[in-house]
Design a protein around this motif. Sequence first.
Motif, mmCIF file in Angstrom:
data_model
loop_
_atom_site.group_PDB
_atom_site.id
_atom_site.type_symbol
_atom_site.label_atom_id
_atom_site.label_comp_id
_atom_site.label_asym_id
_atom_site.label_seq_id
_atom_site.Cartn_x
_atom_site.Cartn_y
_atom_site.Cartn_z
ATOM 1 N N ILE A 172 8.286 -5.215 -5.422
ATOM 2 C CA ILE A 172 7.548 -3.991 -5.102
ATOM 3 C C ILE A 172 8.424 -2.788 -5.463
ATOM 4 N N SER A 173 7.842 -1.847 -6.170
ATOM 5 C CA SER A 173 8.612 -0.669 -6.585
ATOM 6 C C SER A 173 8.059 0.601 -5.966
ATOM 7 N N PHE A 174 8.960 1.462 -5.522
ATOM 8 C CA PHE A 174 8.600 2.755 -4.947
ATOM 9 C C PHE A 174 9.011 3.866 -5.900
ATOM 10 N N SER A 175 8.250 4.951 -5.876
ATOM 11 C CA SER A 175 8.623 6.160 -6.590
ATOM 12 C C SER A 175 8.978 7.198 -5.534
ATOM 13 N N GLY A 176 9.965 8.013 -5.794
ATOM 14 C CA GLY A 176 10.383 8.963 -4.770
ATOM 15 C C GLY A 176 11.298 8.288 -3.763
ATOM 16 N N GLU A 177 11.605 8.983 -2.694
ATOM 17 C CA GLU A 177 12.560 8.475 -1.707
ATOM 18 C C GLU A 177 11.889 7.556 -0.691
ATOM 19 N N LEU A 178 12.507 6.410 -0.465
ATOM 20 C CA LEU A 178 12.064 5.487 0.579
ATOM 21 C C LEU A 178 13.115 5.450 1.676
ATOM 22 N N ARG A 179 12.704 5.755 2.908
ATOM 23 C CA ARG A 179 13.580 5.627 4.060
ATOM 24 C C ARG A 179 13.053 4.519 4.950
ATOM 25 N N ILE A 180 13.961 3.804 5.591
ATOM 26 C CA ILE A 180 13.574 2.758 6.539
ATOM 27 C C ILE A 180 14.229 3.067 7.877
ATOM 28 N N VAL A 181 13.416 3.134 8.919
ATOM 29 C CA VAL A 181 13.926 3.320 10.281
ATOM 30 C C VAL A 181 13.853 1.958 10.957
ATOM 31 N N HIS A 182 15.003 1.420 11.272
ATOM 32 C CA HIS A 182 15.077 0.025 11.733
ATOM 33 C C HIS A 182 14.744 -0.143 13.211
ATOM 34 N N THR A 183 13.926 -1.156 13.485
ATOM 35 C CA THR A 183 13.688 -1.656 14.837
ATOM 36 C C THR A 183 13.066 -3.042 14.723
ATOM 37 N N GLU A 184 13.365 -3.884 15.683
ATOM 38 C CA GLU A 184 12.766 -5.227 15.672
ATOM 39 C C GLU A 184 11.609 -5.331 16.669
ATOM 40 N N VAL A 198 13.511 -7.555 7.113
ATOM 41 C CA VAL A 198 12.212 -8.108 6.693
ATOM 42 C C VAL A 198 11.572 -7.216 5.637
ATOM 43 N N ILE A 199 11.644 -5.911 5.825
ATOM 44 C CA ILE A 199 11.063 -4.972 4.863
ATOM 45 C C ILE A 199 11.734 -5.115 3.495
ATOM 46 N N LYS A 200 13.061 -5.142 3.489
ATOM 47 C CA LYS A 200 13.787 -5.258 2.224
ATOM 48 C C LYS A 200 13.519 -6.591 1.539
ATOM 49 N N LYS A 201 13.378 -7.656 2.324
ATOM 50 C CA LYS A 201 13.081 -8.974 1.757
ATOM 51 C C LYS A 201 11.686 -8.982 1.123
ATOM 52 N N GLY A 245 0.817 -1.212 0.000
ATOM 53 C CA GLY A 245 0.000 0.000 0.000
ATOM 54 C C GLY A 245 0.848 1.257 0.000
ATOM 55 N N ALA A 246 1.942 1.227 0.761
ATOM 56 C CA ALA A 246 2.852 2.371 0.810
ATOM 57 C C ALA A 246 3.498 2.615 -0.547
ATOM 58 N N ALA A 247 3.889 1.532 -1.215
ATOM 59 C CA ALA A 247 4.514 1.649 -2.539
ATOM 60 C C ALA A 247 3.532 2.219 -3.559
ATOM 61 N N LEU A 248 2.291 1.734 -3.505
ATOM 62 C CA LEU A 248 1.264 2.244 -4.415
ATOM 63 C C LEU A 248 1.052 3.742 -4.194
ATOM 64 N N ALA A 249 1.009 4.153 -2.934
ATOM 65 C CA ALA A 249 0.834 5.571 -2.613
ATOM 66 C C ALA A 249 2.012 6.400 -3.123
#
Length: 330
Positions: free
Chosen positions: A50-62, A40-43, A20-24
């Motif tokens: 899944i493809s994103f447009s624009g900048e994607l940032r990931i803030v890591h936490t388990e 997990v997100i990258k996998k 859903g985030a990628a579609l948005a």
Amino acid sequence: MRVVIDAFGGDNAPLEIIKGAALASRELNVDITLTGDENVIKKCISDNAISFSGELRIVHTEDVISMHDEPTSLIKEHKNSSMALAFKELAEGRADAFVSAGSTGAVVVGGTLIVKRIKGVKRPALGGIIPSPDGSYMLMDMGANAECRPEMLCQFGIMASIYLERVEGRPNPTVGLLNIGTEDSKGGELQKQAYALLQSAPINFVGNIESREMPKGVCDAVITDGFTGNIALKLIEGTTVTMFGLIKRAMYKTKLNKLAALILKKDFYAIKRIMDSTEVGGAPLLGVSKPVIKAHGNSNAKAIFSAVRQAVKFAETGVTETLSEYIAKQ
């Protein structure tokens, strides 16, 4: 515009949240920040192309706060959870709006204690947009405040009115108070006192409405305490699912019914689309200083997309600033 999304909130996390985030990102031209386990997100992104447009940032936490955790644990035991870190991104200015399908209680706690209330707001409240035959209406409060005072209900009416006018584009929206009868003498002390306050508030108050009138969309906003609102919401959801199930069962009962169903297929799908909650996305948490959207716990990718779209409109229309200015004058 950057929207931060709790990638591990909700029943269908993280895959449906990420989709859903990628579609948005592609359709709405927004930058996305996802919070959660980076590996997990990258996998998920790689395995599902899944493809994103624009900048994607990931803030890591388990760490993840679950539906079973105490909401206040977001501030203590789960202060580094995916939801808590998403709230910090918003509160500290690295995002313009927030979306999560996680615990409702935790979203209210995070919005209130991390993002903070607008000065003068008694209690933030969830205002869900509910589909109706000729459009939709807002139900507020939907569960943030089980116990309310009359002045809180009045403030809910004012906040709902401003949101509907600015975000939904409804000039002079009508506001009704949920009650057991339409007469101004109906209800307990909460309803009677709230009625008097709403009547004198600078909004288009149309008086009491009964629950049987709600699905018809008789007013733009229905105001009630969070306990009653949450019960009303779940009753509406359950009744809708049950009715569609009964219709489907009847349509498959005989060969003649199946033929009729085939003829009416387009009409049935049109009705289903009208009542499709995934088109709405989520409920704004009104009364906090920045845009927060609580998506449904079982949100799929389409619902998350809709929630992000809603969050973007929330941020772009300056509702929180308008609320701040209005309440400061009171």
